[in-house]
Design a protein around this motif. Structure first.
Motif, PDB file in Angstrom:
ATOM      1  N   PHE A  62       0.818  -1.217   0.000  1.00 29.83           N
ATOM      2  CA  PHE A  62       0.000   0.000   0.000  1.00 29.83           C
ATOM      3  C   PHE A  62       0.854   1.270   0.000  1.00 29.83           C
ATOM      4  O   PHE A  62       0.341   2.366   0.203  1.00 29.83           O
ATOM      5  CB  PHE A  62      -0.924  -0.004   1.212  1.00 29.83           C
ATOM      6  N   ASN A  63       2.161   1.112  -0.241  1.00 26.95           N
ATOM      7  CA  ASN A  63       3.083   2.256  -0.341  1.00 26.95           C
ATOM      8  C   ASN A  63       3.085   3.113   0.927  1.00 26.95           C
ATOM      9  O   ASN A  63       3.186   4.337   0.863  1.00 26.95           O
ATOM     10  CB  ASN A  63       2.740   3.126  -1.555  1.00 26.95           C
ATOM     11  N   TRP A  64       2.987   2.445   2.066  1.00 21.39           N
ATOM     12  CA  TRP A  64       3.119   3.153   3.344  1.00 21.39           C
ATOM     13  C   TRP A  64       4.594   3.161   3.749  1.00 21.39           C
ATOM     14  O   TRP A  64       5.282   2.130   3.654  1.00 21.39           O
ATOM     15  CB  TRP A  64       2.304   2.458   4.435  1.00 21.39           C
ATOM     16  N   ASN A  65       5.099   4.284   4.171  1.00 20.30           N
ATOM     17  CA  ASN A  65       6.497   4.340   4.625  1.00 20.30           C
ATOM     18  C   ASN A  65       6.661   5.067   5.967  1.00 20.30           C
ATOM     19  O   ASN A  65       7.766   5.374   6.377  1.00 20.30           O
ATOM     20  CB  ASN A  65       7.377   5.014   3.569  1.00 20.30           C
ATOM     21  N   TRP A  66       5.536   5.326   6.620  1.00 23.02           N
ATOM     22  CA  TRP A  66       5.572   6.078   7.885  1.00 23.02           C
ATOM     23  C   TRP A  66       4.523   5.455   8.796  1.00 23.02           C
ATOM     24  O   TRP A  66       3.332   5.712   8.678  1.00 23.02           O
ATOM     25  CB  TRP A  66       5.269   7.544   7.595  1.00 23.02           C
ATOM     26  N   VAL A  67       4.947   4.587   9.710  1.00 23.34           N
ATOM     27  CA  VAL A  67       4.017   3.826  10.533  1.00 23.34           C
ATOM     28  C   VAL A  67       4.389   3.963  12.002  1.00 23.34           C
ATOM     29  O   VAL A  67       5.547   4.200  12.359  1.00 23.34           O
ATOM     30  CB  VAL A  67       4.007   2.337  10.137  1.00 23.34           C
ATOM     31  N   GLY A  68       3.373   3.805  12.857  1.00 23.90           N
ATOM     32  CA  GLY A  68       3.598   3.759  14.288  1.00 23.90           C
ATOM     33  C   GLY A  68       3.535   2.328  14.785  1.00 23.90           C
ATOM     34  O   GLY A  68       3.034   1.434  14.090  1.00 23.90           O
ATOM     35  N   MET A  69       4.025   2.092  15.988  1.00 22.15           N
ATOM     36  CA  MET A  69       4.015   0.757  16.574  1.00 22.15           C
ATOM     37  C   MET A  69       3.625   0.854  18.042  1.00 22.15           C
ATOM     38  O   MET A  69       4.123   1.714  18.769  1.00 22.15           O
ATOM     39  CB  MET A  69       5.390   0.089  16.461  1.00 22.15           C
ATOM     40  N   ILE A  70       2.716  -0.040  18.452  1.00 22.12           N
ATOM     41  CA  ILE A  70       2.404  -0.170  19.870  1.00 22.12           C
ATOM     42  C   ILE A  70       2.551  -1.634  20.258  1.00 22.12           C
ATOM     43  O   ILE A  70       2.300  -2.526  19.443  1.00 22.12           O
ATOM     44  CB  ILE A  70       0.987   0.354  20.213  1.00 22.12           C
ATOM     45  N   CYS A  94       9.997   3.866   7.753  1.00 24.30           N
ATOM     46  CA  CYS A  94      10.334   4.633   8.962  1.00 24.30           C
ATOM     47  C   CYS A  94       9.286   4.411  10.056  1.00 24.30           C
ATOM     48  O   CYS A  94       8.097   4.259   9.768  1.00 24.30           O
ATOM     49  CB  CYS A  94      10.428   6.120   8.637  1.00 24.30           C
ATOM     50  N   ILE A  95       9.770   4.404  11.277  1.00 23.43           N
ATOM     51  CA  ILE A  95       8.903   4.246  12.446  1.00 23.43           C
ATOM     52  C   ILE A  95       8.653   5.620  13.052  1.00 23.43           C
ATOM     53  O   ILE A  95       9.579   6.289  13.507  1.00 23.43           O
ATOM     54  CB  ILE A  95       9.545   3.307  13.485  1.00 23.43           C
ATOM     55  N   ALA A  96       7.399   6.039  13.052  1.00 25.60           N
ATOM     56  CA  ALA A  96       7.053   7.349  13.603  1.00 25.60           C
ATOM     57  C   ALA A  96       7.176   7.358  15.121  1.00 25.60           C
ATOM     58  O   ALA A  96       7.634   8.345  15.707  1.00 25.60           O
ATOM     59  CB  ALA A  96       5.637   7.733  13.183  1.00 25.60           C
ATOM     60  N   TYR A  97       6.785   6.266  15.755  1.00 30.01           N
ATOM     61  CA  TYR A  97       6.882   6.165  17.206  1.00 30.01           C
ATOM     62  C   TYR A  97       6.794   4.690  17.593  1.00 30.01           C
ATOM     63  O   TYR A  97       6.329   3.838  16.820  1.00 30.01           O
ATOM     64  CB  TYR A  97       5.768   6.950  17.900  1.00 30.01           C
ATOM     65  N   LEU A  98       7.235   4.378  18.789  1.00 29.56           N
ATOM     66  CA  LEU A  98       7.178   3.032  19.346  1.00 29.56           C
ATOM     67  C   LEU A  98       6.781   3.175  20.817  1.00 29.56           C
ATOM     68  O   LEU A  98       7.588   3.617  21.636  1.00 29.56           O
ATOM     69  CB  LEU A  98       8.532   2.327  19.206  1.00 29.56           C
ATOM     70  N   VAL A  99       5.535   2.851  21.121  1.00 27.44           N
ATOM     71  CA  VAL A  99       5.028   3.032  22.484  1.00 27.44           C
ATOM     72  C   VAL A  99       4.463   1.722  23.002  1.00 27.44           C
ATOM     73  O   VAL A  99       4.044   0.852  22.224  1.00 27.44           O
ATOM     74  CB  VAL A  99       3.945   4.133  22.538  1.00 27.44           C
ATOM     75  N   GLN A 100       4.435   1.594  24.333  1.00 31.68           N
ATOM     76  CA  GLN A 100       3.922   0.379  24.950  1.00 31.68           C
ATOM     77  C   GLN A 100       2.636   0.666  25.710  1.00 31.68           C
ATOM     78  O   GLN A 100       2.375   1.793  26.129  1.00 31.68           O
ATOM     79  CB  GLN A 100       4.956  -0.224  25.885  1.00 31.68           C
ATOM     80  N   ARG A 117      -2.432  10.529  18.397  1.00 31.77           N
ATOM     81  CA  ARG A 117      -3.174  11.707  17.934  1.00 31.77           C
ATOM     82  C   ARG A 117      -2.251  12.784  17.370  1.00 31.77           C
ATOM     83  O   ARG A 117      -2.600  13.471  16.408  1.00 31.77           O
ATOM     84  CB  ARG A 117      -4.003  12.287  19.083  1.00 31.77           C
ATOM     85  N   GLN A 118      -1.087  12.944  17.970  1.00 27.53           N
ATOM     86  CA  GLN A 118      -0.171  14.002  17.543  1.00 27.53           C
ATOM     87  C   GLN A 118       0.642  13.626  16.307  1.00 27.53           C
ATOM     88  O   GLN A 118       1.206  14.502  15.654  1.00 27.53           O
ATOM     89  CB  GLN A 118       0.786  14.334  18.696  1.00 27.53           C
ATOM     90  N   SER A 119       0.692  12.356  15.989  1.00 28.04           N
ATOM     91  CA  SER A 119       1.482  11.904  14.845  1.00 28.04           C
ATOM     92  C   SER A 119       0.660  11.978  13.565  1.00 28.04           C
ATOM     93  O   SER A 119      -0.575  11.891  13.588  1.00 28.04           O
ATOM     94  CB  SER A 119       1.971  10.469  15.070  1.00 28.04           C
ATOM     95  N   ASN A 120       1.347  12.141  12.437  1.00 29.78           N
ATOM     96  CA  ASN A 120       0.676  12.131  11.138  1.00 29.78           C
ATOM     97  C   ASN A 120       0.730  10.766  10.477  1.00 29.78           C
ATOM     98  O   ASN A 120       0.411  10.628   9.293  1.00 29.78           O
ATOM     99  CB  ASN A 120       1.287  13.179  10.204  1.00 29.78           C
ATOM    100  N   ALA A 121       1.138   9.733  11.225  1.00 30.85           N
ATOM    101  CA  ALA A 121       1.142   8.371  10.699  1.00 30.85           C
ATOM    102  C   ALA A 121      -0.279   7.821  10.724  1.00 30.85           C
ATOM    103  O   ALA A 121      -0.945   7.832  11.764  1.00 30.85           O
ATOM    104  CB  ALA A 121       2.079   7.487  11.525  1.00 30.85           C
ATOM    105  N   SER A 367      -3.339   6.890   3.034  1.00 27.38           N
ATOM    106  CA  SER A 367      -1.947   7.258   2.768  1.00 27.38           C
ATOM    107  C   SER A 367      -1.255   7.527   4.089  1.00 27.38           C
ATOM    108  O   SER A 367      -1.821   8.171   4.971  1.00 27.38           O
ATOM    109  CB  SER A 367      -1.884   8.507   1.880  1.00 27.38           C
ATOM    110  N   SER A 368      -0.045   6.994   4.220  1.00 24.23           N
ATOM    111  CA  SER A 368       0.706   7.188   5.457  1.00 24.23           C
ATOM    112  C   SER A 368       2.158   7.464   5.115  1.00 24.23           C
ATOM    113  O   SER A 368       2.912   6.556   4.774  1.00 24.23           O
ATOM    114  CB  SER A 368       0.592   5.959   6.360  1.00 24.23           C
ATOM    115  N   SER A 369       2.541   8.722   5.148  1.00 24.95           N
ATOM    116  CA  SER A 369       3.908   9.117   4.836  1.00 24.95           C
ATOM    117  C   SER A 369       4.274  10.334   5.667  1.00 24.95           C
ATOM    118  O   SER A 369       3.405  11.143   6.016  1.00 24.95           O
ATOM    119  CB  SER A 369       4.072   9.427   3.343  1.00 24.95           C
TER     120      SER A 369
END
Length: 701
Positions: A62-70, A94-100, A117-121, A367-369
């Motif tokens: 899906f051509n995503w290159n900006w993702v978050g991870m929990i 790229c990883i926008a954030y990594l939170v637990q 909420r604050q991220s554009n991912a 879209s996620s970039s």
């Protein structure tokens, strides 16, 4: 012998192999890929590393290159999430954030929601315990526009996710297959008929929490339906119970049948005689080796069509199902199978993008970039201090293009092409040369023709009055040669105008050099004739023998031969040729003549300058001789002008490029020709027409 019959006969051995000899249907820890430490460890599920590849394939699709991870805060998920993060970054994502998140820690849940909420991912990867993720979803009050990409291989995720936030998300599950006879068996039994069967009781408890009266009494699920002896699971099918949703059970089924096939192969092996299946000593000894060899070789298909065999890492089934999760306003939950991924193949993704229902907040595929896509004509430029996915869009330089969006580098156009204004396409360059249609070309051509006409008119005047003293003075023949050479000089300037060809490139400089050498040689001959004629009038002078036409002819030939030799060697060794200049002007190819040897060109021009300087010097010495027509003075001024023009030409020639280079040389040719014509011949024409009394023999004597 039938395999199922073997399973029944060998059930103790199958159990021993499954749980003692490490043939697993659920272990996904990558450390068990160590075939040296665990030579007899096989599993029907893939390692976590393979699961990371599944996530990466789906993200790239899906051509995503900006993702978050929990991830949940337990140790195993923390370790696995860090490994997944490293694998994702290696693949250019790229990883926008990594939170637990935690089951009970509200602070981590609140921080996670604030980060999202604050991220554009727009895409969030979830690698968490189901309970922790459910608590995380239930904690939020306001909906948020993200796509949850949940990796939940060992369970089908809770059927009770009714929050709108999860709408349109994708869940990656282990492959689902049919287990023959399981549905009929489960529909027939209940805990009352099989009180000592823990598997049956567990299934009932999973559906309604009712597997026996004792268990029910101890459980806290008293609000659920109490079963009786006549109840079966078939009557609860309408409540959502589905016997085909046992994914982990399917992998257990594969593990059992894999061991059964291996045991059957060992049993039928004549070298063992089939005796190794009886007795613990045989199993612990020789059987381990032979069973390991047979497990490596097994290859069969299940009724679902899945091909079962173990690879070099001891893994068997490598398929994953992609499930699209949708929650509607009436709290109806639907799950649809939209694709399959083979983790061992880079192109093993088969997905129906049209079948996916994304959340209504997304207009089509999300879209996620980190940065907006760079349009064609621009390239991505990295920003210092940010990840590679966060970039600026910089327009391509002149002569370069980017025909596709998000190109890393611009591509240079071929030599005969140039970039258009939007820098997304190469177009043919405009071929430029000093044309007869250009304003400058028209002006120079008109000037040359007018001067040629004027010189021809002077030639006709001198031809008509050839017997007059003023024409005969200072060698009549040299005057006609000089006028003829001036006409040729003016005409040779036209070779520098128009589209250059191989022929014009060979002729323009050599013809110019030879004709000008003839012109200056004629002037030198006229100057020497003045000196000889004056000195020959003295009594007893030996110069009387050189008065006549022979000496000027010899001078003419002697002066022009070196120029002919220079031009001849130039053409033989390094002749001028047709060339293209694509660097001098933007978006243009200048069609021009390359001189071949710049040294030969400057030698040719230098020789003409030498002749002009000698003529100037001789004429200067003879300027005060009592010549009634001031021939020596006119030659002095003409050579002074000639030298000034060509010195200026050399300076301009070095610093000029393109078609203006030819214009500079034409200008020098015309100005120097006009100077010679005006300073030497116009005064004589003035005497012929306006002072005819001066042009008489008596006045001359």
């Amino acid at each position: 012998m039938d395999v199922e019959h073997r399973i029944n006969n060998w059930s103790p051995n199958v159990h021993r192999v499954l749980f003692k000899e490490e043939v697993s249907y659920g272990a996904v820890d990558p450390e068990f890929s160590d075939r040296i430490r665990f030579p007899l460890f096989y599993r029907t599920v893939t390692s976590e590393t393979s699961q990371y590849k599944v996530i990466i394939q789906l993200i790239k699709t899906f051509n995503w290159n900006w993702v978050g991870m929990i991830f949940s805060d337990d140790e195993s998920h923390q370790k696995a999430s860090e490994q997944m993060k490293n694998e994702i970054i290696k693949n250019g994502i790229c990883i926008a954030y990594l939170v637990q998140i935690g089951d009970t820690d509200r602070r981590t849940v609140y921080f996670a929601w604030q980060t999202i909420r604050q991220s554009n991912a727009s895409v969030v990867i979830v690698y968490s315990k189901t309970v922790a993720f459910l608590m995380f979803l239930l904690f939020q009050k306001n909906s948020i526009n993200v796509v949850w990409l949940m990796l939940s291989p060992l369970s089908s995720t809770s059927e009770k996710i009714y929050t709108d936030t999860f709408n349109g998300s994708l869940v990656i599950l282990f492959h689902q297959g049919n287990i023959p006879g399981l549905r009929d068996f489960l529909y027939k039994v209940n805990p009352s008929r099989f009180p000592n069967d823990p598997i049956t009781a567990a299934v009932w408890f999973w559906v309604f929490g009712c597997y026996s009266e004792e268990a029910f009494a101890k459980s806290s699920f008293k609000s659920y339906h109490i079963c009786n002896d006549n109840d079966t699971l078939k009557q609860y099918k309408k409540h959502g119970f589905d016997t085909s949703s046992f994914r982990l059970t399917y992998y257990m089924y594969i593990a059992v049948y894999a061991v059964a096939h291996a045991l059957h192969a060992v049993y039928t092996d004549k070298s063992s005689g089939g005796n190794i299946l009886h007795g613990d000593k045989s199993i612990n000894g020789l059987m381990q080796t032979q069973l390991n060899n047979q497990l490596k070789k097994i290859h069969f298909r299940t009724e679902s069509g899945d091909e079962i065999f173990f690879n070099e890492k001891g893994e068997s089934l490598r398929y994953f199902d992609i499930i699209n999760w949708n929650i509607f306003q009436n709290e109806t939950v639907t799950t649809r199978h939209v694709g399959t991924i083979i983790s061992s193949e880079s192109s093993g993704l088969a997905i129906d993008k049209e079948a996916i229902l994304w959340a209504s907040s997304f207009n089509g595929i999300p879209s996620s970039s980190c940065s907006t896509s760079c349009l064609p004509g621009y390239r991505k430029a990295s920003v210092e201090g940010k990840q590679v996915c966060c970039y600026e869009c910089v327009q391509c330089s002149e002569g370069e293009i980017s025909s596709l969006p998000d190109m890393e580098n611009c591509l240079r156009c071929p030599e005969d092409q140039w970039s258009n204004e939007s820098r997304d396409k190469c177009i043919m360059r405009t071929i430029d040369f000093l044309s007869y249609k250009d304003l400058l070309g028209v002006a120079l051509t008109t000037t040359a023709l007018v001067m040629c006409f004027c010189t021809g008119a002077v030639f006709c005047i001198f031809l008509k009055y050839k017997n007059s003293p003023i024409v005969k003075a200072n060698n009549q023949l040299l005057s006609f040669i000089l006028l003829f050479s001036l006409i040729l000089c003016i005409l040779c300037s036209l070779l520098f105008i128009g589209r250059p060809t191989k022929v014009t490139c060979l002729l323009r400089q050599t013809s110019f050099g030879i004709i000008f050498a003839l012109c200056i040689s004629s002037i030198l001959g006229k100057t020497i004739t003045v000196i000889v004629a004056f000195n020959a009038t003295r009594p007893g002078s030996r110069l009387r023998n050189y008065v006549g036409t022979r000496v000027p002819k010899y001078i003419l030939m002697l002066c022009i031969l070196p120029e002919i030799l220079i031009c001849g060697l130039w053409i033989l060794i390094s002749p001028p040729f047709l060339d293209y200049d694509s660097h001098s002007e933007t978006g243009k190819i200048i069609l021009q003549c390359n001189e071949g040897s710049s040294c030969a060109f400057y030698i040719m021009v230098g020789y003409i300058a030498l002749l002009a300087f000698v003529s100037f010097f001789v004429a200067y010495l003879a300027r005060k001789l009592p010549d009634i027509y001031n021939e020596a003075q006119y030659i002095t001024f003409s050579m002074l002008l000639f030298c000034s023009v060509w010195i200026s030409f050399i300076l301009a020639y070095v610093s000029t490029k393109g078609k203006y280079l030819a214009a500079v040389e034409i200008f020098a040719i015309l100005i120097s020709s006009a100077g010679i014509l005006c300073l030497i011949f116009i005064p004589k024409c003035y005497i012929i027409f306006f002072k005819p009394s001066v042009s008489t023999r008596g006045h001359f004597i």
